[in-house]
Design a protein around this motif. Structure first.
Motif, PDB file in Angstrom:
ATOM      1  N   SER A 108       0.827  -1.211   0.000  1.00 20.06           N
ATOM      2  CA  SER A 108       0.000   0.000   0.000  1.00 20.06           C
ATOM      3  C   SER A 108       0.859   1.257   0.000  1.00 20.06           C
ATOM      4  O   SER A 108       0.558   2.224  -0.707  1.00 20.06           O
ATOM      5  CB  SER A 108      -0.946  -0.004   1.207  1.00 20.06           C
ATOM      6  OG  SER A 108      -0.215  -0.016   2.426  1.00 20.06           O
ATOM      7  N   LEU A 111       2.319   1.656  -3.542  1.00 18.74           N
ATOM      8  CA  LEU A 111       1.307   2.076  -4.506  1.00 18.74           C
ATOM      9  C   LEU A 111       0.917   3.536  -4.298  1.00 18.74           C
ATOM     10  O   LEU A 111       0.769   4.299  -5.264  1.00 18.74           O
ATOM     11  CB  LEU A 111       0.072   1.182  -4.391  1.00 18.74           C
ATOM     12  CG  LEU A 111       0.224  -0.256  -4.896  1.00 18.74           C
ATOM     13  CD1 LEU A 111      -1.063  -1.040  -4.653  1.00 18.74           C
ATOM     14  CD2 LEU A 111       0.574  -0.276  -6.384  1.00 18.74           C
ATOM     15  N   ILE A 112       0.741   3.946  -3.045  1.00 17.54           N
ATOM     16  CA  ILE A 112       0.384   5.337  -2.757  1.00 17.54           C
ATOM     17  C   ILE A 112       1.507   6.269  -3.172  1.00 17.54           C
ATOM     18  O   ILE A 112       1.263   7.346  -3.747  1.00 17.54           O
ATOM     19  CB  ILE A 112       0.044   5.498  -1.260  1.00 17.54           C
ATOM     20  CG1 ILE A 112      -1.252   4.761  -0.936  1.00 17.54           C
ATOM     21  CG2 ILE A 112      -0.079   6.968  -0.886  1.00 17.54           C
ATOM     22  CD1 ILE A 112      -1.562   4.699   0.533  1.00 17.54           C
ATOM     23  N   PHE A 115       1.514   6.452  -6.965  1.00 13.78           N
ATOM     24  CA  PHE A 115       0.322   7.190  -7.398  1.00 13.78           C
ATOM     25  C   PHE A 115       0.499   8.684  -7.177  1.00 13.78           C
ATOM     26  O   PHE A 115       0.212   9.497  -8.070  1.00 13.78           O
ATOM     27  CB  PHE A 115      -0.887   6.665  -6.621  1.00 13.78           C
ATOM     28  CG  PHE A 115      -2.169   7.388  -6.923  1.00 13.78           C
ATOM     29  CD1 PHE A 115      -2.913   7.044  -8.034  1.00 13.78           C
ATOM     30  CD2 PHE A 115      -2.613   8.403  -6.101  1.00 13.78           C
ATOM     31  CE1 PHE A 115      -4.095   7.706  -8.317  1.00 13.78           C
ATOM     32  CE2 PHE A 115      -3.792   9.073  -6.378  1.00 13.78           C
ATOM     33  CZ  PHE A 115      -4.542   8.727  -7.488  1.00 13.78           C
ATOM     34  N   ILE A 138      -6.902   3.221  -1.695  1.00 10.02           N
ATOM     35  CA  ILE A 138      -5.888   2.214  -2.035  1.00 10.02           C
ATOM     36  C   ILE A 138      -5.581   1.335  -0.824  1.00 10.02           C
ATOM     37  O   ILE A 138      -5.484   0.104  -0.936  1.00 10.02           O
ATOM     38  CB  ILE A 138      -4.613   2.892  -2.557  1.00 10.02           C
ATOM     39  CG1 ILE A 138      -4.875   3.558  -3.919  1.00 10.02           C
ATOM     40  CG2 ILE A 138      -3.466   1.892  -2.689  1.00 10.02           C
ATOM     41  CD1 ILE A 138      -3.707   4.372  -4.431  1.00 10.02           C
TER      42      ILE A 138
END
Length: 347
Positions: A108, A111-112, A115, A138
């Protein structure tokens, strides 16, 4: 001494416990040495690179990986001991939970981070609150996936659970339909970017500057000062005009002169209007034509472009053009028309 070492407690001798303890201490010492070496190298590597990805990885290593390494060492050293099946099952569940938690946190966070970097690169004025909402979404998706994977590894069949959740989800969706529509509309606005913070937009007969894009509503500050609040669903279903992205403004206006204006001066007017507009900065003349015979005037239509989206600049430009037209017409004796009527009286 030998008798003491052979004493047995909970299916393990004192010697077994000493071996476990010694192995655990040795493992911790090795981990501490590796920690110093690896952290030293990672810090040097992070200082040499301009990106923040390595800093994020270094932070994750110190915060998550090191504690999990110590927990892993404890788990592996328990293999020296003869434990009951129930205790082994509990330890395995705890170890699996730790792995899942670590995986969910790392995935996580990565991905954050990716992003956020992607959208900060694409859009420099990304709404921070919107980014936090997307980051939270997310996290929810990753943690739900990790939890379901954890249950699957425990031998729990999640098919029936997912079916139950699906039925419950449908019921919740019907109950919260309006809220979910606004949330999906927010996702559409966030990714499609029809407007952004500080954009001047017009929705139907309402207009203003976008102040905040929330997960359910968007707030717009009108020209008269009050705050307009739109649901995101209303915005995605409306025709939104975004003036912030306008590169130039097309302006069309008309002027009328009296019917007794001489023919040679009528022919002079289009070229005169072109000269006046060309003399004003940030304008691009398009055309000027004698358009029509109106009831009380001879009308000319003028079209030009203001090379900026700024409304104040447009008004300054139009003002300068109006001054120029009035001055040029006065100098040539050309009269502006105004609504009049002529009455013929017959004796």
């Amino acid at each position: 001494m030998q008798a003491f070492l052979e004493l047995e407690f909970w299916n393990n001798t004192v010697l077994d416990y000493l071996i476990f303890l010694g192995s655990l201490i040795a493992s911790f010492i090795v981990l501490m040495i590796l920690k110093r070496i690896i952290l030293h190298r990672l810090i040097k590597w992070a200082e040499k690179t301009p990106t923040s990805l390595d800093d994020m990885l270094l932070k994750a290593f110190k915060r998550y990986m090191l504690p999990m390494c110590y927990v892993g060492a404890l788990y592996l050293n328990t293999k020296w001991l003869e434990l009951s099946q129930d205790v082994i099952d509990v330890i395995d569940v705890i170890a699996l939970a730790g792995v899942m938690i670590l995986g969910a946190v790392v995935v996580s966070s990565l991905l954050i981070y990716l992003f956020n970097k992607y959208f900060e690169k694409k859009h420099s004025d990304v709404d921070k609150l919107a980014m936090r909402w997307i980051g939270a979404l997310i996290k929810v998706i990753v943690w739900v996936g990790a939890f379901l994977l954890f249950l699957e590894n425990l031998g729990i069949h999640i098919t029936a659970l997912m079916a139950g959740l699906g039925i419950g989800g449908i019921a919740v969706a019907f109950a919260a339909q309006a809220i979910l529509e606004d949330i999906f509309s927010f996702v559409t606005i966030f990714f499609d970017r029809p407007f952004e913070i500080d954009d001047f937009i017009i929705i139907d007969n309402l207009s203003g500057t976008v102040e905040h894009i929330g997960i359910k509503t968007t707030r717009v500050r009108s020209l008269s000062g009050e705050q307009l609040i739109f649901s995101n669903k209303d915005l995605t279903n409306s025709r939104v005009r975004n003036y912030k992205r306008m590169q130039s403004r097309r302006v069309a206006f008309s002027i009328g002169v009296t019917y007794d204006t001489p023919h040679d001066k009528l022919r002079e007017i289009p070229g005169l209007l072109k000269q006046i507009i060309d003399a004003v900065d940030r304008t691009d003349f398009s055309r000027a034509h004698f358009k029509e015979f109106a009831d009380s005037s001879l009308n000319f239509e003028i079209v030009y472009f203001v090379l900026t989206q700024d409304y104040d600049v447009y008004m300054d430009v139009q003002q300068d053009i109006n001054y120029g037209i009035k001055e040029a017409f006065d100098a040539r004796g050309i009269e502006f028309a105004f609504p009049t009527q002529t009455l013929y009286l017959q004796k």
